[in-house]
Motif scaffolding. Structure first.
Motif, PDB file in Angstrom:
ATOM      1  N   ILE A 151       0.867  -1.170   0.000  1.00 36.79           N
ATOM      2  CA  ILE A 151       0.000   0.000   0.000  1.00 36.79           C
ATOM      3  C   ILE A 151       0.909   1.227   0.000  1.00 36.79           C
ATOM      4  O   ILE A 151       1.801   1.339   0.825  1.00 36.79           O
ATOM      5  N   PRO A 152       0.679   2.142  -0.938  1.00 35.65           N
ATOM      6  CA  PRO A 152       1.544   3.327  -1.028  1.00 35.65           C
ATOM      7  C   PRO A 152       1.375   4.244   0.182  1.00 35.65           C
ATOM      8  O   PRO A 152       0.388   4.144   0.915  1.00 35.65           O
ATOM      9  N   PRO A 153       2.290   5.174   0.374  1.00 34.09           N
ATOM     10  CA  PRO A 153       2.277   6.007   1.576  1.00 34.09           C
ATOM     11  C   PRO A 153       1.330   7.203   1.550  1.00 34.09           C
ATOM     12  O   PRO A 153       1.230   7.908   2.532  1.00 34.09           O
ATOM     13  N   TRP A 154       0.591   7.451   0.463  1.00 33.04           N
ATOM     14  CA  TRP A 154      -0.258   8.632   0.442  1.00 33.04           C
ATOM     15  C   TRP A 154      -1.419   8.503   1.418  1.00 33.04           C
ATOM     16  O   TRP A 154      -1.849   7.414   1.757  1.00 33.04           O
ATOM     17  N   VAL A 155      -1.892   9.649   1.893  1.00 33.63           N
ATOM     18  CA  VAL A 155      -2.939   9.712   2.922  1.00 33.63           C
ATOM     19  C   VAL A 155      -4.227   9.073   2.403  1.00 33.63           C
ATOM     20  O   VAL A 155      -4.699   9.403   1.326  1.00 33.63           O
ATOM     21  N   GLY A 156      -4.776   8.157   3.176  1.00 32.41           N
ATOM     22  CA  GLY A 156      -6.023   7.501   2.820  1.00 32.41           C
ATOM     23  C   GLY A 156      -5.866   6.303   1.905  1.00 32.41           C
ATOM     24  O   GLY A 156      -6.849   5.721   1.465  1.00 32.41           O
ATOM     25  N   VAL A 177      -8.790   3.500   0.471  1.00 31.95           N
ATOM     26  CA  VAL A 177      -9.051   3.419  -0.970  1.00 31.95           C
ATOM     27  C   VAL A 177      -8.706   2.031  -1.495  1.00 31.95           C
ATOM     28  O   VAL A 177      -9.472   1.438  -2.258  1.00 31.95           O
ATOM     29  N   TYR A 178      -7.571   1.496  -1.092  1.00 35.18           N
ATOM     30  CA  TYR A 178      -7.172   0.159  -1.539  1.00 35.18           C
ATOM     31  C   TYR A 178      -8.134  -0.902  -1.021  1.00 35.18           C
ATOM     32  O   TYR A 178      -8.489  -1.831  -1.741  1.00 35.18           O
ATOM     33  N   SER A 179      -8.582  -0.780   0.229  1.00 35.36           N
ATOM     34  CA  SER A 179      -9.544  -1.740   0.782  1.00 35.36           C
ATOM     35  C   SER A 179     -10.825  -1.747  -0.037  1.00 35.36           C
ATOM     36  O   SER A 179     -11.358  -2.811  -0.369  1.00 35.36           O
ATOM     37  N   ARG A 180     -11.308  -0.573  -0.368  1.00 38.40           N
ATOM     38  CA  ARG A 180     -12.526  -0.482  -1.172  1.00 38.40           C
ATOM     39  C   ARG A 180     -12.310  -1.031  -2.576  1.00 38.40           C
ATOM     40  O   ARG A 180     -13.176  -1.717  -3.120  1.00 38.40           O
ATOM     41  N   ALA A 181     -11.161  -0.754  -3.158  1.00 39.73           N
ATOM     42  CA  ALA A 181     -10.867  -1.267  -4.499  1.00 39.73           C
ATOM     43  C   ALA A 181     -10.843  -2.788  -4.488  1.00 39.73           C
ATOM     44  O   ALA A 181     -11.405  -3.434  -5.383  1.00 39.73           O
TER      45      ALA A 181
END
Length: 92
Positions: free
Chosen positions: A13-18, A22-26
């Motif tokens: 998971i990349p370090p950007w905020v949130g 977002v990845y969980s939802r994707a």
């Protein structure tokens, strides 16, 4: 990660905020679509199904590369595939 092998936590998971939300939802969206018979090239006859499959292929590529804007946009456009419970669980 491929369309048919997309799984939760597959990849970093990349370090950007949130990013985690977002990845969980994707991953939830991809899991729902895979369980319901979507896959690259499976529904070439039906325009809406083909559009969704093309969009999911773009989302997978963006997930693999850790690109923030394309992933967020794809998830926002496809939240209809998530249940209220899934949205609530990932908004905490």
């Amino acid at each position: 990660m491929g369309y048919d092998t997309a799984n939760r936590g597959g990849g970093n998971i990349p370090p950007w905020v949130g990013a985690y939300v977002v990845y969980s939802r994707a991953w939830m969206i991809l899991e729902h679509l895979r369980k319901n018979g979507y896959g690259v090239g499976r529904h070439a006859v039906y325009k809406e199904m083909k559009r969704v499959e093309e969009e999911m292929a773009v989302m997978i590529a963006a997930l693999d590369q850790g690109l923030e804007d394309p992933v967020r946009d794809a998830v926002d456009r496809n939240t209809r595939f998530l249940t209220t419970q899934q949205l609530a669980a990932t908004s905490r």
